[in-house]
Design a protein around this motif. Structure first.
Motif, PDB file in Angstrom:
ATOM      1  N   UNK A  33       0.833  -1.204   0.000  1.00 57.45           N
ATOM      2  CA  UNK A  33       0.000   0.000   0.000  1.00 57.45           C
ATOM      3  C   UNK A  33       0.868   1.255   0.000  1.00 57.45           C
ATOM      4  N   UNK A  34       1.922   1.246   0.830  1.00 52.89           N
ATOM      5  CA  UNK A  34       2.845   2.378   0.862  1.00 52.89           C
ATOM      6  C   UNK A  34       3.512   2.589  -0.501  1.00 52.89           C
ATOM      7  N   UNK A  35       3.943   1.489  -1.109  1.00 52.62           N
ATOM      8  CA  UNK A  35       4.627   1.575  -2.405  1.00 52.62           C
ATOM      9  C   UNK A  35       3.695   2.125  -3.477  1.00 52.62           C
ATOM     10  N   UNK A  50       9.232   9.456 -12.217  1.00 54.16           N
ATOM     11  CA  UNK A  50       8.980   8.069 -11.850  1.00 54.16           C
ATOM     12  C   UNK A  50       9.716   7.116 -12.785  1.00 54.16           C
ATOM     13  N   UNK A  51       9.804   7.459 -14.052  1.00 56.61           N
ATOM     14  CA  UNK A  51      10.543   6.624 -15.001  1.00 56.61           C
ATOM     15  C   UNK A  51      12.014   6.547 -14.616  1.00 56.61           C
ATOM     16  N   UNK A  52      12.572   7.669 -14.206  1.00 62.19           N
ATOM     17  CA  UNK A  52      13.967   7.692 -13.749  1.00 62.19           C
ATOM     18  C   UNK A  52      14.148   6.792 -12.529  1.00 62.19           C
ATOM     19  N   UNK A  53      13.219   6.867 -11.591  1.00 64.11           N
ATOM     20  CA  UNK A  53      13.306   6.049 -10.384  1.00 64.11           C
ATOM     21  C   UNK A  53      13.183   4.568 -10.726  1.00 64.11           C
ATOM     22  N   UNK A  54      12.267   4.238 -11.627  1.00 64.52           N
ATOM     23  CA  UNK A  54      12.084   2.841 -12.033  1.00 64.52           C
ATOM     24  C   UNK A  54      13.351   2.303 -12.697  1.00 64.52           C
ATOM     25  N   UNK A  55      13.975   3.123 -13.528  1.00 64.02           N
ATOM     26  CA  UNK A  55      15.209   2.698 -14.194  1.00 64.02           C
ATOM     27  C   UNK A  55      16.312   2.426 -13.177  1.00 64.02           C
ATOM     28  N   UNK A  56      16.396   3.264 -12.136  1.00 60.39           N
ATOM     29  CA  UNK A  56      17.413   3.059 -11.107  1.00 60.39           C
ATOM     30  C   UNK A  56      17.158   1.767 -10.331  1.00 60.39           C
ATOM     31  N   UNK A 150      12.152   3.845  -0.746  1.00 59.00           N
ATOM     32  CA  UNK A 150      12.500   4.748  -1.840  1.00 59.00           C
ATOM     33  C   UNK A 150      11.329   5.616  -2.287  1.00 59.00           C
ATOM     34  N   UNK A 151      10.111   5.093  -2.149  1.00 61.58           N
ATOM     35  CA  UNK A 151       8.935   5.848  -2.609  1.00 61.58           C
ATOM     36  C   UNK A 151       8.191   6.533  -1.465  1.00 61.58           C
ATOM     37  N   UNK A 152       8.787   6.539  -0.272  1.00 66.17           N
ATOM     38  CA  UNK A 152       8.157   7.230   0.860  1.00 66.17           C
ATOM     39  C   UNK A 152       8.315   8.731   0.636  1.00 66.17           C
ATOM     40  N   UNK A 153       7.276   9.355   0.131  1.00 59.82           N
ATOM     41  CA  UNK A 153       7.355  10.730  -0.384  1.00 59.82           C
ATOM     42  C   UNK A 153       7.896  11.735   0.628  1.00 59.82           C
ATOM     43  N   UNK A 161      19.113   9.580   5.067  1.00 59.88           N
ATOM     44  CA  UNK A 161      19.616   8.472   4.260  1.00 59.88           C
ATOM     45  C   UNK A 161      19.407   7.155   4.997  1.00 59.88           C
ATOM     46  N   UNK A 162      18.862   6.177   4.300  1.00 59.63           N
ATOM     47  CA  UNK A 162      18.675   4.845   4.856  1.00 59.63           C
ATOM     48  C   UNK A 162      18.561   3.875   3.692  1.00 59.63           C
ATOM     49  N   UNK A 163      18.634   2.582   3.995  1.00 62.49           N
ATOM     50  CA  UNK A 163      18.448   1.560   2.979  1.00 62.49           C
ATOM     51  C   UNK A 163      17.063   0.949   3.107  1.00 62.49           C
ATOM     52  N   UNK A 164      17.010  -0.364   3.119  1.00 62.23           N
ATOM     53  CA  UNK A 164      15.715  -1.041   3.237  1.00 62.23           C
ATOM     54  C   UNK A 164      15.331  -1.329   4.680  1.00 62.23           C
TER      55      UNK A 164
END
Length: 374
Positions: A33-35, A50-56, A150-153, A161-164
């Protein structure tokens, strides 16, 4: 915030309630749901972003597969995640040269999108790198947790800065108590006051000052104060909003204006970046060079270019790296001079020199004379 404070607050406070209800039943569904909501909001901001983020994300997944296949080279392969900064910097160079394509113009446009692209892109890349390194070390890619982070606006444009890890189900608080909610409300209030009131006041005061040497010097300090309240306020709001979900993001500031040395400053300022520098840059450089002084100098030079490949940020990195390198082993004459002074006087001198150096480097990083900023 890239969607505006009121809209972001409304969406994420509502989301927090839904998340808590769903998390109690199905943890993965709550994270999805968050994603989905985060991706939708970023897409509404601009589909190209969003396309840039998806590519990364796809690039990081490919790097993870390569790391698993060639384990001996996994550390080196993971650094290729930073190639995601190439289109970001090319876009900035083209914008400054007046050579933007329609795609570039859209990404570098004004308003909230400019903030999302110019600030969010480097943070997105560094967070995806941290998630990749975590996955390589554990031998397991936490895709859902990485995507949720990564998508937490609220934390997208400026961190921390954090990872998963903060978005892993086992790290999310299953229950929320009154004390936690109260702390998040207080953080949200102070963050909003710093970002929307105090920071703009500092910048407005700097803009009102008449031209002159003394006022130019004062403006350098005022702009640094504005940067502090902007940055610390923004990240504190992100931390507060995450807290409503039971998610703990790393602390990012701890009264850096009390620092009496450049080393203490970086222990208090942008602490999640300091953690990244120490873990992924400084320690590896020390192992390679055999020198802590050379290691910290190289680490901050790289960090300056991570912010942006430009003369201003190169000087910013070189300046902080040099100051930290000298602070590790100050000249004997400096130690002797400070030892003769009362502790309060020595601390005051250290504080003044630290704040002046930090303010000057921040000013140089964004000077328009480099021809790389509007």
């Amino acid at each position: 915030m890239i969607l505006g404070f009121e809209l972001t607050l409304l969406i994420y406070i509502t989301m927090a309630g839904l998340f808590r209800l769903l998390f109690a039943v199905h943890k993965a569904a709550a994270l999805w749901l968050l994603v989905i909501v985060g991706t939708a909001l970023l897409t509404l901001s601009n589909p190209l972003l969003t396309s840039y983020l998806a590519a990364q994300v796809i690039w990081v997944l490919l790097l993870y597969v390569a790391c698993r296949k060639w384990r001996a080279r996994a550390v080196g392969i993971s650094w290729l995640a930073f190639l995601g900064l190439v289109p970001f910097n090319i876009n900035l160079w083209f914008a400054d040269a007046g050579l933007l394509t329609d795609l570039g113009a859209s990404l570098a446009g004004g308003g909230s999108l400019a903030l999302g692209w110019a600030v969010g892109a480097p943070f997105f890349v560094i967070k995806s790198f941290v998630a990749l390194r975590e996955a390589v070390q554990e031998g397991r890619f936490r895709l859902l947790s990485m995507l949720a982070g990564l998508t937490f606006v609220p934390a997208f444009p400026a961190g921390p800065i954090f990872g998963s890890q903060p978005f892993r189900p086992e790290r999310i608080a299953p229950l929320m108590d009154i004390a936690t909610i109260g702390r998040s409300v207080a953080q949200l209030g102070w963050g909003a006051a710093a970002f929307f009131v105090v920071g703009p006041l500092c910048r407005a005061e700097a803009a009102r000052n008449p031209e002159g040497v003394l006022t130019d010097i004062a403006d350098i300090y005022l702009n640094l104060a504005g940067l502090f309240f902007d940055f610390s306020g923004y990240t504190l709001m992100a931390i507060a909003l995450a807290g409503f979900f039971g998610i703990t993001l790393p602390q990012n500031f701890n009264r850096p204006y009390l620092a009496t040395s450049i080393r203490k400053f970086w222990q208090r300022w942008h602490m999640s970046l300091s953690w990244f520098v120490s873990t992924y840059l400084f320690k590896p450089f020390v192992r390679k060079t055999g020198s802590a002084q050379r290691g910290i100098f190289l680490a901050f030079t790289v960090v300056g270019l991570w912010h942006e490949v430009s003369p201003g940020y190169l000087l910013w990195g070189l300046g902080h790296g040099a100051a930290l390198s000298i602070a590790m082993k100050p000249p004997a004459w400096w130690n002797a001079a400070m030892a003769r002074l009362p502790k309060g006087v020595a601390a005051a001198i250290g504080w003044f020199l630290t704040m002046t150096w930090v303010a000057l480097l921040s000013h140089l990083a964004t000077l328009t004379v480099w021809g790389l900023h509007d």
